[in-house]
Scaffold this motif. Sequence first.
Motif, PDB file in Angstrom:
ATOM      1  N   SER A   1      11.018   6.094  -7.819  1.00  0.00           N
ATOM      2  CA  SER A   1      10.235   7.278  -7.510  1.00  0.00           C
ATOM      3  C   SER A   1      11.144   8.450  -7.150  1.00  0.00           C
ATOM      4  CB  SER A   1       9.309   6.946  -6.344  1.00  0.00           C
ATOM      5  OG  SER A   1       8.499   8.026  -6.058  1.00  0.00           O
ATOM      6  N   TYR A   2      12.181   8.178  -6.379  1.00  0.00           N
ATOM      7  CA  TYR A   2      13.112   9.233  -5.968  1.00  0.00           C
ATOM      8  C   TYR A   2      13.841   9.809  -7.183  1.00  0.00           C
ATOM      9  CZ  TYR A   2      17.077  11.576  -3.880  1.00  0.00           C
ATOM     10  OH  TYR A   2      18.021  12.519  -3.559  1.00  0.00           O
ATOM     11  N   SER A   3      14.335   8.925  -8.055  1.00  0.00           N
ATOM     12  CA  SER A   3      15.087   9.415  -9.216  1.00  0.00           C
ATOM     13  C   SER A   3      14.172  10.174 -10.174  1.00  0.00           C
ATOM     14  CB  SER A   3      15.789   8.269  -9.926  1.00  0.00           C
ATOM     15  OG  SER A   3      14.847   7.355 -10.384  1.00  0.00           O
ATOM     16  N   SER A   4      12.935   9.721 -10.300  1.00  0.00           N
ATOM     17  CA  SER A   4      11.979  10.407 -11.160  1.00  0.00           C
ATOM     18  C   SER A   4      11.644  11.784 -10.596  1.00  0.00           C
ATOM     19  CB  SER A   4      10.722   9.557 -11.283  1.00  0.00           C
ATOM     20  OG  SER A   4       9.776  10.203 -12.050  1.00  0.00           O
ATOM     21  N   SER A   5      11.513  11.840  -9.275  1.00  0.00           N
ATOM     22  CA  SER A   5      11.223  13.109  -8.609  1.00  0.00           C
ATOM     23  C   SER A   5      12.391  14.083  -8.771  1.00  0.00           C
ATOM     24  CB  SER A   5      10.960  12.842  -7.129  1.00  0.00           C
ATOM     25  OG  SER A   5      10.748  14.036  -6.458  1.00  0.00           O
ATOM     26  N   ALA A   6      13.609  13.578  -8.629  1.00  0.00           N
ATOM     27  CA  ALA A   6      14.801  14.424  -8.783  1.00  0.00           C
ATOM     28  C   ALA A   6      14.905  14.946 -10.213  1.00  0.00           C
ATOM     29  CB  ALA A   6      16.046  13.620  -8.416  1.00  0.00           C
ATOM     30  N   GLU A   7      14.539  14.090 -11.173  1.00  0.00           N
ATOM     31  CA  GLU A   7      14.565  14.483 -12.583  1.00  0.00           C
ATOM     32  C   GLU A   7      13.566  15.614 -12.847  1.00  0.00           C
ATOM     33  OE1 GLU A   7      13.441  12.032 -16.397  1.00  0.00           O
ATOM     34  OE2 GLU A   7      15.005  11.013 -15.253  1.00  0.00           O
TER      35      GLU A   7
ATOM     36  N   GLN B   1       3.978  10.148  -7.032  1.00  0.00           N
ATOM     37  CA  GLN B   1       5.056  10.483  -7.964  1.00  0.00           C
ATOM     38  C   GLN B   1       4.516  10.660  -9.381  1.00  0.00           C
ATOM     39  OE1 GLN B   1       7.941  11.531  -7.987  1.00  0.00           O
ATOM     40  NE2 GLN B   1       8.090  11.378 -10.207  1.00  0.00           N
ATOM     41  N   SER B   2       3.590   9.799  -9.744  1.00  0.00           N
ATOM     42  CA  SER B   2       3.000   9.877 -11.084  1.00  0.00           C
ATOM     43  C   SER B   2       2.254  11.194 -11.273  1.00  0.00           C
ATOM     44  CB  SER B   2       2.076   8.678 -11.269  1.00  0.00           C
ATOM     45  OG  SER B   2       1.146   8.930 -12.245  1.00  0.00           O
TER      46      SER B   2
ATOM     47  N   ILE C   1       0.847  -1.208   0.000  1.00  0.00           N
ATOM     48  CA  ILE C   1       0.000   0.000   0.000  1.00  0.00           C
ATOM     49  C   ILE C   1       0.875   1.248   0.000  1.00  0.00           C
ATOM     50  CG2 ILE C   1      -1.616   1.352   1.401  1.00  0.00           C
ATOM     51  CD1 ILE C   1      -2.904  -1.309   2.221  1.00  0.00           C
ATOM     52  N   PHE C   2       1.899   1.249   0.830  1.00  0.00           N
ATOM     53  CA  PHE C   2       2.791   2.396   0.920  1.00  0.00           C
ATOM     54  C   PHE C   2       3.489   2.653  -0.417  1.00  0.00           C
ATOM     55  CE2 PHE C   2       6.681   4.464   2.799  1.00  0.00           C
ATOM     56  CZ  PHE C   2       6.017   5.648   3.103  1.00  0.00           C
ATOM     57  N   SER C   3       3.977   1.583  -1.045  1.00  0.00           N
ATOM     58  CA  SER C   3       4.652   1.735  -2.343  1.00  0.00           C
ATOM     59  C   SER C   3       3.682   2.217  -3.414  1.00  0.00           C
ATOM     60  CB  SER C   3       5.251   0.435  -2.835  1.00  0.00           C
ATOM     61  OG  SER C   3       5.667  -0.326  -1.813  1.00  0.00           O
ATOM     62  N   ALA C   4       2.466   1.686  -3.384  1.00  0.00           N
ATOM     63  CA  ALA C   4       1.470   2.108  -4.379  1.00  0.00           C
ATOM     64  C   ALA C   4       1.163   3.595  -4.226  1.00  0.00           C
ATOM     65  CB  ALA C   4       0.199   1.283  -4.226  1.00  0.00           C
ATOM     66  N   LEU C   5       1.054   4.052  -2.976  1.00  0.00           N
ATOM     67  CA  LEU C   5       0.792   5.472  -2.741  1.00  0.00           C
ATOM     68  C   LEU C   5       1.958   6.336  -3.212  1.00  0.00           C
ATOM     69  CD1 LEU C   5      -0.942   5.430   0.765  1.00  0.00           C
ATOM     70  CD2 LEU C   5      -1.938   6.069  -1.405  1.00  0.00           C
TER      71      LEU C   5
ATOM     72  N   LEU D   1       2.144  16.861 -13.262  1.00  0.00           N
ATOM     73  CA  LEU D   1       2.035  18.301 -12.981  1.00  0.00           C
ATOM     74  C   LEU D   1       3.284  19.037 -13.462  1.00  0.00           C
ATOM     75  CD1 LEU D   1       0.400  20.585 -11.605  1.00  0.00           C
ATOM     76  CD2 LEU D   1       1.641  20.060  -9.518  1.00  0.00           C
ATOM     77  N   THR D   2       4.441  18.436 -13.212  1.00  0.00           N
ATOM     78  CA  THR D   2       5.705  19.034 -13.664  1.00  0.00           C
ATOM     79  C   THR D   2       5.715  19.167 -15.179  1.00  0.00           C
ATOM     80  OG1 THR D   2       6.867  18.058 -11.798  1.00  0.00           O
ATOM     81  CG2 THR D   2       8.216  18.725 -13.653  1.00  0.00           C
ATOM     82  N   GLU D   3       5.308  18.092 -15.869  1.00  0.00           N
ATOM     83  CA  GLU D   3       5.285  18.119 -17.338  1.00  0.00           C
ATOM     84  C   GLU D   3       4.349  19.202 -17.854  1.00  0.00           C
ATOM     85  OE1 GLU D   3       6.911  16.841 -19.889  1.00  0.00           O
ATOM     86  OE2 GLU D   3       8.284  16.069 -18.391  1.00  0.00           O
ATOM     87  N   LYS D   4       3.172  19.331 -17.213  1.00  0.00           N
ATOM     88  CA  LYS D   4       2.212  20.349 -17.634  1.00  0.00           C
ATOM     89  C   LYS D   4       2.787  21.739 -17.437  1.00  0.00           C
ATOM     90  CE  LYS D   4      -2.424  18.533 -17.606  1.00  0.00           C
ATOM     91  NZ  LYS D   4      -3.774  18.683 -17.122  1.00  0.00           N
ATOM     92  N   SER D   5       3.431  21.930 -16.301  1.00  0.00           N
ATOM     93  CA  SER D   5       4.010  23.236 -15.985  1.00  0.00           C
ATOM     94  C   SER D   5       5.098  23.604 -16.987  1.00  0.00           C
ATOM     95  CB  SER D   5       4.562  23.170 -14.555  1.00  0.00           C
ATOM     96  OG  SER D   5       5.481  24.154 -14.327  1.00  0.00           O
TER      97      SER D   5
END
Lengths: 132, 155
Positions: B36-42, A36-37, A27-31, A42-46
Amino acid sequence: MNKSSTPVPAIVGVILVTIFSVICLVIFSALVLLVQSRDGALTEKSVQSVSDYYAADVRAQEILAALRSGELPDGVTYDGSGYIYSCDIDGTRSLNVRVTVDGDEYTVLEYRVSSDGKWEADTNINVWDGIS
Amino acid sequence: MRPSSGKSSLVLMVQLIMLLIFAVAAAACLRIFVISYSSSAEGEEKVLAMFRAQEVAETIKSLDGDLDAARAALGGSEIDGETGFAVYYDADMSRVGKDGSHDFAVIVLPIDSKNPYLGVADISVCDTRTRQDDSSAGSNSAIYSIEIAWQEVGE
């Protein structure tokens, strides 16, 4: 008297603890992955939004340079006092430009980003009017 | 003694199997955290690169495309054999000199617009840790790249 105790409770305990730990980890990894996704999107849109703005800015400057060269590019209208044109940014925003001409002097009166989307009031919300 | 020994080994075996399952799950989760960490850093790197490119773009536009004045204002350095300039940054995207240790470079190169009234330049933010030679902009190592244009003001 020599009745040996079964190891079932110990085994069940170990299995339950392991299953609980694994479920927590999953559950923690899925969250983490989900957050992150969303963050990446959001980063890509920005980033794309800024790129789109500068691409529209280049087009607007190209049109202005063409006007200064004496050409009249497509999409440019003349309203008697100056030229008006618009460059699409990302389908929902556009860069509106208004330029006046006085001899050889071109003055940018408007260089504004505006939303192309139409705002519609939602009149269907059922709120208490204070009477009934 | 035998039955007791058999039960103990059964419990031990179950514990070992559960430990193995937990280890496999933990390893998979650890891998997810690392990805996830490396993607976030990127992503963070890309956003910071975008901010730096915007900073350079707006400086150039505010100076009517005077690249020399922009280079002086931004503390940039000339690029050997090119007409543009580069501004160097460290890993935190703080500005540093060319001679110092730098991790990123914002490279500005003018482009021929074919119109005397129009000035155009390419701004690329490159990772200099993977690319030592920053004399050629627009390469594949650019993290972020934009093109800007301005009106050339006559003398």
